[in-house]
Design a protein around this motif. Structure first.
Motif, PDB file in Angstrom:
ATOM      1  N   TRP A  23       0.938  -1.163  -0.122  1.00 44.15           N
ATOM      2  CA  TRP A  23      -0.017   0.153   0.136  1.00 44.15           C
ATOM      3  C   TRP A  23       0.984   1.240  -0.045  1.00 44.15           C
ATOM      4  O   TRP A  23       2.007   1.190   0.275  1.00 44.15           O
ATOM      5  N   ALA A  25       1.375   5.602   0.332  1.00 48.05           N
ATOM      6  CA  ALA A  25       0.851   6.937   0.807  1.00 48.05           C
ATOM      7  C   ALA A  25       0.482   7.876  -0.437  1.00 48.05           C
ATOM      8  O   ALA A  25       0.727   7.622  -1.492  1.00 48.05           O
ATOM      9  N   GLY A  26      -0.160   9.052  -0.150  1.00 50.89           N
ATOM     10  CA  GLY A  26      -0.452   9.866  -1.041  1.00 50.89           C
ATOM     11  C   GLY A  26       0.669  10.496  -1.864  1.00 50.89           C
ATOM     12  O   GLY A  26       1.732  10.642  -1.354  1.00 50.89           O
ATOM     13  N   THR A 175      -0.832   9.008   7.859  1.00 51.04           N
ATOM     14  CA  THR A 175      -1.324   8.888   6.167  1.00 51.04           C
ATOM     15  C   THR A 175      -2.453   7.887   6.110  1.00 51.04           C
ATOM     16  O   THR A 175      -2.486   6.842   7.148  1.00 51.04           O
ATOM     17  N   ASN A 177      -4.976   5.408   2.492  1.00 47.87           N
ATOM     18  CA  ASN A 177      -5.372   5.639   1.207  1.00 47.87           C
ATOM     19  C   ASN A 177      -6.253   4.524   0.842  1.00 47.87           C
ATOM     20  O   ASN A 177      -6.834   3.818   1.687  1.00 47.87           O
ATOM     21  N   ASP A 187      -9.920   0.826   2.670  1.00 49.22           N
ATOM     22  CA  ASP A 187      -9.322   1.816   3.054  1.00 49.22           C
ATOM     23  C   ASP A 187      -8.119   1.322   3.858  1.00 49.22           C
ATOM     24  O   ASP A 187      -8.465   0.263   4.906  1.00 49.22           O
ATOM     25  N   LYS A 189      -5.237   2.868   6.953  1.00 46.07           N
ATOM     26  CA  LYS A 189      -4.840   4.007   7.852  1.00 46.07           C
ATOM     27  C   LYS A 189      -3.526   3.560   8.641  1.00 46.07           C
ATOM     28  O   LYS A 189      -3.703   2.362   9.168  1.00 46.07           O
TER      29      LYS A 189
END
Length: 284
Positions: A23, A25-26, A175, A177, A187, A189
């Motif tokens: 996964w 982060a933005g 963060t 996403n 999602d 987190k």
């Protein structure tokens, strides 16, 4: 003794463990460097080896690729063997990883399944599962809206930290996403837990940042599935992130998920990262 039924549950739980590992982060507009990771991992349950895998990441100034494979081993393999592969390619645009293709396949004693996705700027343009799974009325539907603003799980193999200070710190964990894996939209987190020092059998030794991780299913799942309920309710899962040399990217070095059968852990035995010199433009 691990019964066949419990071994099947564990395979699903370990599958969830690997999904959580991949996964991202933005996006960030910070400068981007170049590097490579060659890692090998071992999965254990209550200290007993049950699986092995490998992960390779290559990042250049304008493109990236990532691939991983793994399978069951040891005692678990005798009850429920399985293996899987995954790969993604994309572009590096203004410091952000922009996925264009994602492919994954899993093989068990009962079947082989392949997932393919094509993405454009965070939107799933094409996706397919082969063989096509039967329609299950209990599965929550995935809408077009669920397939926008998402990341594929392999591009999600890298946690990017903005700024110019040391990326290994509490801010790396602040963060979350949205992920779409071809079937399920969920999602993830993170929250900061602590700093540690680790040492792989081969390669990296040094600090890692340990983050708590929380999983929230959104669509494309069957609410009554035990593994979904368990992962969604878990508040004691964690990931230790280590840096890829030459970049501001962190990737999982170790993951821990307590299960009803004991603690499931995925940990790097080899973690070799190298910085890649930037390409020099040719001059006449």
């Amino acid at each position: 003794m691990i019964s066949p039924r419990r071994a099947t549950w564990l395979l699903r739980a370990l599958g969830g463990l690997c999904v959580l590992a991949f996964w991202l982060a933005g996006p960030t507009q910070s400068s981007f460097a170049q590097g490579r990771l060659d890692a090998q991992y071992e999965a254990t349950l209550a200290g007993i080896p049950v699986g092995k895998g490998a992960w390779t990441i290559d990042i250049s100034d304008d493109a990236y690729s990532a691939s991983a494979f793994g399978g069951t081993s040891g005692l678990l393999k005798a009850f429920a063997s399985g293996s899987g592969t995954g790969a993604a390619q994309g572009r590096v645009v203004n410091g952000a990883l922009v996925s264009t293709n994602y492919n994954a396949s899993t093989t068990t004693s009962k079947k082989t399944e392949a997932i393919r996705m094509v993405l454009t700027n965070g939107t799933i343009k094409e996706f397919a599962i082969e063989p096509e799974p039967p329609v299950d009325p209990d599965r929550l539907p995935v809408t077009d809206a669920h397939r926008r603003g998402v990341l594929d799980p392999m591009t999600g193999s890298m946690l990017r930290v903005p700024g110019t200070s040391d990326p290994l710190g509490p801010d790396a964990c602040h963060t979350g996403n949205a992920i779409f894996d071809g079937r399920m939209r969920y999602d993830l987190k993170l929250d900061f837990k602590r700093m540690e020092t680790v040492k792989a059998e081969k390669g990296y030794q040094g600090p890692v940042v340990v983050c708590a991780i929380y999983f929230s299913p959104v669509a494309g799942y069957i609410p009554d599935r035990p593994v979904i309920k368990y992962l969604a309710a878990a508040r004691n899962m964690e990931i230790a992130f280590a840096p890829v040399a030459g970049t501001r990217i962190l990737v999982p070095f170790r993951m821990v998920i307590p299960t009803p059968l004991g603690v499931a852990m995925l940990e790097a035995t080899q973690f070799i990262t190298t910085a890649t010199p930037p390409r020099v433009a040719k001059t006449n």
